[in-house]
Write a protein that holds these residues in place. Sequence first.
Motif, short mmCIF file in Angstrom:
data_model
loop_
_atom_site.label_atom_id
_atom_site.label_comp_id
_atom_site.label_asym_id
_atom_site.label_seq_id
_atom_site.Cartn_x
_atom_site.Cartn_y
_atom_site.Cartn_z
N GLU A 118 0.86 -1.18 0.00
CA GLU A 118 0.00 0.00 0.00
C GLU A 118 0.90 1.23 0.00
O GLU A 118 1.84 1.31 0.79
CB GLU A 118 -0.93 0.02 1.21
CG GLU A 118 -1.92 1.18 1.16
CD GLU A 118 -2.82 1.23 2.38
OE1 GLU A 118 -3.97 1.70 2.24
OE2 GLU A 118 -2.37 0.81 3.46
N PHE A 119 0.64 2.15 -0.92
CA PHE A 119 1.40 3.39 -1.03
C PHE A 119 2.91 3.13 -1.10
O PHE A 119 3.70 3.83 -0.48
CB PHE A 119 1.08 4.33 0.14
CG PHE A 119 -0.37 4.69 0.25
CD1 PHE A 119 -1.04 5.29 -0.81
CD2 PHE A 119 -1.07 4.41 1.42
CE1 PHE A 119 -2.38 5.62 -0.71
CE2 PHE A 119 -2.42 4.74 1.53
CZ PHE A 119 -3.07 5.35 0.45
N GLY A 120 3.29 2.10 -1.87
CA GLY A 120 4.71 1.84 -2.11
C GLY A 120 5.43 1.10 -1.01
O GLY A 120 6.63 0.83 -1.12
N ARG A 121 4.70 0.74 0.06
CA ARG A 121 5.32 0.03 1.18
C ARG A 121 4.71 -1.36 1.34
O ARG A 121 3.55 -1.59 0.98
CB ARG A 121 5.11 0.81 2.48
CG ARG A 121 5.73 2.19 2.49
CD ARG A 121 5.42 2.90 3.79
NE ARG A 121 6.01 4.23 3.84
CZ ARG A 121 5.85 5.08 4.84
NH1 ARG A 121 5.09 4.73 5.87
NH2 ARG A 121 6.43 6.27 4.81
N LYS A 122 5.47 -2.26 1.91
CA LYS A 122 4.94 -3.58 2.26
C LYS A 122 4.17 -3.46 3.56
O LYS A 122 4.67 -2.93 4.54
CB LYS A 122 6.10 -4.58 2.42
CG LYS A 122 5.64 -5.99 2.78
CD LYS A 122 6.82 -6.94 2.91
CE LYS A 122 7.64 -6.65 4.16
NZ LYS A 122 8.76 -7.59 4.32
N ILE A 123 2.94 -3.99 3.56
CA ILE A 123 2.15 -3.97 4.79
C ILE A 123 1.96 -5.37 5.35
O ILE A 123 1.56 -5.52 6.52
CB ILE A 123 0.77 -3.30 4.57
CG1 ILE A 123 -0.02 -3.98 3.46
CG2 ILE A 123 0.96 -1.81 4.27
CD1 ILE A 123 -1.45 -3.46 3.32
N ALA A 124 2.23 -6.40 4.55
CA ALA A 124 2.12 -7.77 5.04
C ALA A 124 2.87 -8.71 4.12
O ALA A 124 3.00 -8.45 2.91
CB ALA A 124 0.66 -8.21 5.15
N GLU A 125 3.36 -9.81 4.66
CA GLU A 125 4.06 -10.84 3.90
C GLU A 125 3.87 -12.17 4.62
O GLU A 125 4.02 -12.25 5.84
CB GLU A 125 5.54 -10.50 3.78
CG GLU A 125 6.37 -11.54 3.03
CD GLU A 125 7.84 -11.14 2.90
OE1 GLU A 125 8.60 -11.88 2.27
OE2 GLU A 125 8.22 -10.06 3.44
N GLY A 126 3.51 -13.20 3.88
CA GLY A 126 3.33 -14.50 4.50
C GLY A 126 2.50 -15.42 3.63
O GLY A 126 2.37 -15.20 2.42
N THR A 127 1.93 -16.45 4.21
CA THR A 127 1.06 -17.36 3.47
C THR A 127 -0.23 -16.63 3.11
O THR A 127 -0.57 -15.61 3.71
CB THR A 127 0.72 -18.59 4.32
OG1 THR A 127 -0.08 -18.18 5.44
CG2 THR A 127 1.98 -19.30 4.83
N PRO A 128 -0.97 -17.15 2.12
CA PRO A 128 -2.25 -16.51 1.79
C PRO A 128 -3.16 -16.35 3.00
O PRO A 128 -3.79 -15.30 3.16
CB PRO A 128 -2.84 -17.47 0.75
CG PRO A 128 -1.65 -18.06 0.07
CD PRO A 128 -0.63 -18.22 1.16
N HIS A 129 -3.23 -17.36 3.85
CA HIS A 129 -4.09 -17.28 5.04
C HIS A 129 -3.64 -16.15 5.97
O HIS A 129 -4.47 -15.38 6.48
CB HIS A 129 -4.08 -18.62 5.79
CG HIS A 129 -4.90 -18.61 7.05
ND1 HIS A 129 -6.28 -18.66 7.05
CD2 HIS A 129 -4.51 -18.52 8.37
CE1 HIS A 129 -6.71 -18.61 8.29
NE2 HIS A 129 -5.67 -18.53 9.12
N GLU A 130 -2.33 -16.06 6.18
CA GLU A 130 -1.80 -15.03 7.07
C GLU A 130 -2.09 -13.63 6.53
O GLU A 130 -2.49 -12.73 7.28
CB GLU A 130 -0.30 -15.21 7.25
CG GLU A 130 0.08 -16.44 8.08
CD GLU A 130 1.56 -16.76 8.01
OE1 GLU A 130 2.03 -17.50 8.90
OE2 GLU A 130 2.25 -16.28 7.08
N VAL A 131 -1.90 -13.45 5.24
CA VAL A 131 -2.09 -12.13 4.64
C VAL A 131 -3.57 -11.75 4.59
O VAL A 131 -3.94 -10.61 4.88
CB VAL A 131 -1.46 -12.09 3.23
CG1 VAL A 131 -1.85 -10.80 2.49
CG2 VAL A 131 0.06 -12.19 3.33
N GLN A 132 -4.42 -12.70 4.26
CA GLN A 132 -5.86 -12.44 4.22
C GLN A 132 -6.40 -11.96 5.56
O GLN A 132 -7.35 -11.19 5.62
CB GLN A 132 -6.61 -13.70 3.79
CG GLN A 132 -6.65 -13.94 2.30
CD GLN A 132 -7.41 -15.21 1.98
OE1 GLN A 132 -7.11 -16.27 2.48
NE2 GLN A 132 -8.42 -15.08 1.13
#
Length: 253
Positions: free
Chosen positions: A225-239
């Motif tokens: 979001e806005f050029g920054r990483k806000i989350a990283e992980g498995t699909p379940h973790e990110v969702q």
Amino acid sequence: MAVLDVRDVTVRFGGIVALDGLSFDIDEGQVCGLIGPNGAGKTTMFNVVSRIYQPTAGSVMYRGTELLDVPAHGIAHLGIARTFQNLALFPTMTLLENVMVGAHSQGRVGFGRAVFRIGAARENREVRDFAGDLLHQLGLGGLAFRPAMGLPFGTLKRLEIARALAARPSFLLMDEPASGLTHGEVDELGHTIRTIRDQFDLTVLLVEHHMSMVMSISDKVVAMEFGRKIAEGTPHEVQNDPAVIEAYLGTSA
């Protein structure tokens, strides 16, 4: 060692910060989905990796090599290929010819030998056979000698994938491959991506807005979001990450 290791990448266009210290990595054999609202910087990051943009700061290591030192025309020799959101096909050429074009970066004959036709005919036959095999593997064998012009959009998307595979990559960049497809075609595409990943021993970086497909086929997801990483992980973790929910829905969980 990660296949791709992005560290603190920043891209500025004048006063606009398109990427702001972005870091993530992709391991061998992973399908990594890069997601985010419009304007999040996904395409900018994709264009940094494919060497269209030179970042203002940061590092992009590809299998231990600094990718930012490699010109755009050199990435194919490292085993990197890409598909395009807006199809970059040759409409009057046949499907077979389009795929053969994708193999040009792996040619071994060279200019001098090609001029005198030394070994060129044999290599051309090998490329033709390989291109034909790719079309069959993607369900397009029966259309090999048809011009690309006028064929359904979903068929042309598969042709774009076949042409990228003709460069014999080990790392495939896919830019919005589900764009413009029907629901059924999206499901088929998701299956195709997983199949070619396994069949060709690929690592895949996928930029995509179609969330259900990304979450169903990705081993790892990076949300921006806005050029920054806000989350990283498995699909379940990110969702289930509150920052991702807020970015997409405007409210935190």
